[in-house]
Design an enzyme around this catalytic site. Structure first.
Site, PDB file in Angstrom:
ATOM      1  CG  HIS A 121     -90.443  69.353 -16.857  1.00 44.56           C
ATOM      2  ND1 HIS A 121     -91.176  70.476 -17.162  1.00 44.56           N
ATOM      3  CD2 HIS A 121     -89.231  69.810 -16.431  1.00 44.56           C
ATOM      4  CE1 HIS A 121     -90.450  71.559 -16.944  1.00 44.56           C
ATOM      5  NE2 HIS A 121     -89.255  71.178 -16.497  1.00 44.56           N
ATOM      6  NE  ARG A 204     -92.608  81.735 -13.871  1.00 46.10           N
ATOM      7  CZ  ARG A 204     -92.035  80.722 -14.522  1.00 46.10           C
ATOM      8  NH1 ARG A 204     -91.460  79.729 -13.843  1.00 46.10           N
ATOM      9  NH2 ARG A 204     -92.021  80.691 -15.841  1.00 46.10           N
ATOM     10  CG  ASP A 206     -91.540  76.271 -15.235  1.00 41.51           C
ATOM     11  OD1 ASP A 206     -91.280  77.335 -15.818  1.00 41.51           O
ATOM     12  OD2 ASP A 206     -91.225  75.141 -15.671  1.00 41.51           O
ATOM     13  CE  LYS A 209     -98.656  76.930 -23.796  1.00 40.08           C
ATOM     14  NZ  LYS A 209     -98.997  77.807 -24.933  1.00 40.08           N
ATOM     15  CG  HIS A 210     -96.349  72.589 -21.146  1.00 41.42           C
ATOM     16  ND1 HIS A 210     -96.281  72.177 -22.452  1.00 41.42           N
ATOM     17  CD2 HIS A 210     -95.873  73.852 -21.127  1.00 41.42           C
ATOM     18  CE1 HIS A 210     -95.762  73.139 -23.193  1.00 41.42           C
ATOM     19  NE2 HIS A 210     -95.507  74.171 -22.411  1.00 41.42           N
ATOM     20  CD  GLU A 231     -93.785  79.696 -18.017  1.00 38.94           C
ATOM     21  OE1 GLU A 231     -93.013  80.225 -18.831  1.00 38.94           O
ATOM     22  OE2 GLU A 231     -93.647  78.530 -17.604  1.00 38.94           O
ATOM     23  CG  HIS A 295     -86.576  83.383 -16.472  1.00 45.53           C
ATOM     24  ND1 HIS A 295     -87.827  83.441 -15.903  1.00 45.53           N
ATOM     25  CD2 HIS A 295     -86.409  82.092 -16.864  1.00 45.53           C
ATOM     26  CE1 HIS A 295     -88.383  82.244 -15.935  1.00 45.53           C
ATOM     27  NE2 HIS A 295     -87.554  81.405 -16.518  1.00 45.53           N
TER      28      HIS A 295
END
Length: 456
Positions: A121, A204, A206, A209-210, A231, A295
């Site tokens: 995004h 990583r 972020d 899964k979106h 993630e 975090h």
């Protein structure tokens, strides 16, 4: 002379009490023997100093840093996760020159560096503004991007078990990039290639899964196949397309289930961890990135006491599963707030859990054990567990009460150093090889057959 339980008898005891077979499956994938630390919201210059002055002696092999990309300029940690320009590297941590210098310093110290890459995004907060590198932006209007590069019609995720919503609608109000579009894929792949060119050893991804697993795989292929972990917040009720196992076919994933098992143990229930000892985890040992807190979770759960935190990290690091990450961030009252001071100080305002002597001892034990599974597991009390881990003998109390137990650590000598109790703390074993120990709430003992007590 000490006696030893016959192997067959020991097997019977362990299996009866824990349901765990003491013989590890030698054909199963092995856990990573190393541990990395997430230096959350640290500046590049402070990370460089940490790599140079502290990390090489603590046993960690790598660090993860906060997103380095240009992001919105807002006094909150989550501003880092609202990208403005995928081609610029000016963030709260510093600029591109300082970033390159930090990576070089860490590499010189033998420490790998992992980026935190945000590709699902772009920014939404305030609907317009100026980024940390001075780039003006508006909703769905960023360098190289316009409204045609986002999912339409615009929708917001309401059902997190529905793959179509999770992967094609907005996470909160964040504009959702159309990662199936070839132009968008190439723009994001160029961003990941730039991270590799800067010297990052891995990333990583972020909010993985979106994006559909197919989209993630395609972007990574265009990026040249960098070393990544994804993630993925697991939800057993969600569709198969959203499950961690689906994404683990691409790369290792964050394993939130293990965190749940660790928290259950901290609260006195070891039954969930026993499934890992039996080899019954949902993911193979080499495809999970594990943690006590990250975090996000530390801002949405009741804070752990120091003893609970040390216990949780000890259990995680001796689990013989996954690639563990230790979080080192900062103290906060407002969960959105940035650090109260930009310069890192482990004596004031910053948690620096990776430097904790108990945590570091278990990081080093894990490396010495080669990431092996624990052995000789035995309950000495309903909430006191003893086990062997590589050259170490570990005793843990997961209860809120002091526990007094008699323990045979299965060692051949008579005196050993308790590595968790300070300099010169000697544990003397009796004639039969046992010792009476009083463990405080959430207490730990670590003996190593190869350790010598140092002078006070």
């Amino acid at each position: 002379m000490k006696t030893r339980l016959l192997f067959s008898t020991l097997m019977t005891v362990i299996t009866a009490i824990t349901g765990v077979n003491a013989v590890a499956d030698q054909s199963a994938p092995k856990a990573n023997p190393n541990t990395f630390v997430h230096l959350f919201e640290w500046r590049w210059e402070d990370i460089a100093a940490e790599c140079r002055d502290h990390l090489p002696g603590l046993g960690y092999d790598a660090i993860q840093v906060s997103p380095a990309i240009e992001h919105i300029d807002h006094p909150s940690w989550w501003a880092r996760y609202q990208p403005v320009d995928f081609s610029k590297f000016e963030s709260f941590s510093g600029g591109e020159e300082a970033l390159r210098s930090m990576i070089e310093t860490c590499h010189a110290a033998g420490i790998k560096v992992y980026a935190d890459a945000v590709i699902n995004h772009t920014a939404d907060y305030g609907e317009q503004g100026v980024g940390t590198a001075g780039t003006p932006w508006e909703i769905m209007q960023h360098p190289g991007l316009d409204e045609s590069h986002y999912h339409h019609p615009i929708c917001t995720i309401e059902d997190y078990s529905n793959a179509d919503e999770v992967q094609n609608c907005r996470l909160g109000a964040l504009p959702d990039l159309n990662t199936s579009d070839s132009y968008v894929r190439e723009l994001l792949a160029a961003y990941l290639r730039k991270l590799s060119e800067l010297g990052f050893d891995g990333m990583r991804i972020d909010a993985a899964k979106h994006m559909s697993a197919a989209d993630v795989a395609a972007i990574l292929e265009l990026a040249g196949g960098p070393n990544v972990f994804l993630e993925v917040i697991g939800d057993p009720s969600a569709e198969t397309a959203l499950q961690p196992s689906t994404y683990a076919a691409i790369a290792p994933v964050t394993d939130f289930a293990t965190r749940g098992a660790i928290y259950s143990a901290i609260n006195g229930d070891l039954s969930d961890l026993a499934s890992y000892w039996r080899g019954e985890s949902d993911l193979s040992a080499d495809m999970a990135v594990t943690f006590v807190d990250n975090h996000d979770t530390e801002r949405h759960t009741q804070p752990l006491s120091i003893a609970q935190k040390q216990l949780g990290e000890a259990l995680l690091l001796t689990l013989g599963y996954g690639y563990p990450k230790v979080l080192s961030g900062y103290q906060f009252e407002n969960r959105d707030a940035l650090p109260s001071q930009a310069q890192v100080s482990c004596e004031q305002g910053w948690t620096c859990w990776h430097r904790d002597p108990i945590v570091s001892q278990f990081v080093q034990l894990r490396r010495a054990a080669g990431g092996a599974q624990p052995e000789q597991l035995e309950y000495l009390d309903d909430q006191v567990l003893a086990f062997s881990y590589g050259p170490g003998r570990v005793l843990v109390n997961v209860s809120n009460e002091t526990k007094s137990v008699s323990w045979d650590p299965q060692l051949s000598g008579s005196e050993y150093c308790d590595l968790l109790a300070g300099h010169g703390s000697v544990v003397e074993l009796g004639w039969w090889g046992d010792v009476d120990i009083s463990l405080p709430p959430h207490g730990l003992v670590l003996l190593r057959e190869d350790a010598v007590c140092s002078a006070p």
